[in-house]
Design a protein around this motif. Structure first.
Motif, PDB file in Angstrom:
ATOM      1  N   SER A 112       0.875  -1.311   0.104  1.00  0.00           N
ATOM      2  CA  SER A 112      -0.027   0.122   0.018  1.00  0.00           C
ATOM      3  C   SER A 112       0.727   1.144  -0.063  1.00  0.00           C
ATOM      4  CB  SER A 112      -0.949   0.049   1.273  1.00  0.00           C
ATOM      5  OG  SER A 112      -1.824  -1.065   1.181  1.00  0.00           O
ATOM      6  N   SER A 140       1.275   4.227  -2.956  1.00  0.00           N
ATOM      7  CA  SER A 140       1.206   5.487  -2.587  1.00  0.00           C
ATOM      8  C   SER A 140       2.374   6.636  -3.243  1.00  0.00           C
ATOM      9  CB  SER A 140       0.896   5.892  -1.229  1.00  0.00           C
ATOM     10  OG  SER A 140      -0.140   5.439  -0.720  1.00  0.00           O
ATOM     11  N   ARG A 198       2.007   6.587  -6.607  1.00  0.00           N
ATOM     12  CA  ARG A 198       1.086   7.579  -6.948  1.00  0.00           C
ATOM     13  C   ARG A 198       1.538   8.910  -6.903  1.00  0.00           C
ATOM     14  NH1 ARG A 198      -2.879   5.996  -9.698  1.00  0.00           N
ATOM     15  NH2 ARG A 198      -4.302   5.147  -8.212  1.00  0.00           N
ATOM     16  N   GLY A 216       0.969   2.454  -9.132  1.00  0.00           N
ATOM     17  CA  GLY A 216       0.708   3.692  -8.613  1.00  0.00           C
ATOM     18  C   GLY A 216       0.818   4.696  -9.467  1.00  0.00           C
ATOM     19  N   TYR A 220      -6.861   2.050  -6.035  1.00  0.00           N
ATOM     20  CA  TYR A 220      -6.225   1.330  -5.015  1.00  0.00           C
ATOM     21  C   TYR A 220      -7.156   0.091  -4.480  1.00  0.00           C
ATOM     22  CZ  TYR A 220      -4.811   0.277  -0.155  1.00  0.00           C
ATOM     23  OH  TYR A 220      -4.302   0.014   1.094  1.00  0.00           O
TER      24      TYR A 220
END
Length: 215
Positions: free
Chosen positions: A75, A79, A82, A135, A141
């Motif tokens: 995760s 991020s 991203r 990302g 997500y």
């Protein structure tokens, strides 16, 4: 051989179980999120930690910690991709990964979508690179987690089981057989060989989806 293994396994088992599980979980967070897995593979961390498992409670606790750590790490990797994807790719570490790997990961994700996310968990380099690449993509997500979660569960239980069952079997036999140490090494080696061959088969079958046009 038995004396050496006794010392190694006793060292791992001497660590407080709660602390051992916590350290393993945290290591898994960094393993994917900051590309630590390219230096210290997560499977090595999990195998070593799982040799200290003593009973079903510790087995389940370690597996859950590995799963939670892997999901948190992926995760974070998502991020980072991203918000900082291009910067990471242009960084010294990104360049060391090689532009070819970045392009192959992008091509793989574009062609296979969620399947690429699932399978990448079992592929060297890609398991650390794909979350960052996802990302930077249009994939949401929620879809990313839906595909990577079952892969993390399967991966975690596979490695925890190998280490825990091999070490448990050795402890039962070490007092009865002088060759117990060699049996332990043989079992772990055979399991790792099977895992390696499976990874290679997956990599070969998926390679056509990673090739950039004209490659």
């Amino acid at each position: 051989m038995n004396e050496i293994l006794d010392g190694l396994l006793s060292t791992v088992q001497s660590v407080d179980p709660v602390l051992r599980v916590l350290i393993t979980g945290i290591a898994m967070v960094f393993e994917t999120s900051v590309l630590l897995g390219l230096v210290v593979p997560g499977d090595t961390i999990v195998l070593v930690s799982s040799t200290g498992v003593d009973g079903p409670v510790q087995y389940v606790a370690l597996a859950l910690a590995v799963i939670a750590g892997a999901l948190c790490g992926e995760s974070i990797g998502f991020s980072l991709g991203r918000f900082f994807g291009p910067r990471i790719r242009a960084s010294r570490l990104g360049r060391r990964l090689g532009e070819r790997n970045w392009v192959r990961a992008e091509t793989y994700l574009e062609r296979r979508g969620g399947v690429a996310v699932f399978i990448s968990r079992f592929l060297p380099v890609f398991h650390s690179l794909v979350p960052l690449v996802v990302g930077t993509s249009a994939m949401r997500y929620g879809r990313f987690i839906a595909w990577t979660a079952p892969a993390c569960v399967l991966w975690a239980f596979a490695y925890v089981s190998v280490g825990a069952f091999a070490a448990g079997g050795y402890r039962q036999l070490s007092g009865q057989l002088h060759v117990a140490g060699y049996l332990f090494v043989a079992v772990v080696g055979a399991a790792l060989l099977v895992i390696y061959l499976v990874k290679k088969l997956i990599e070969r079958s998926e390679d056509k989806h990673m090739r950039h046009p004209g490659e």
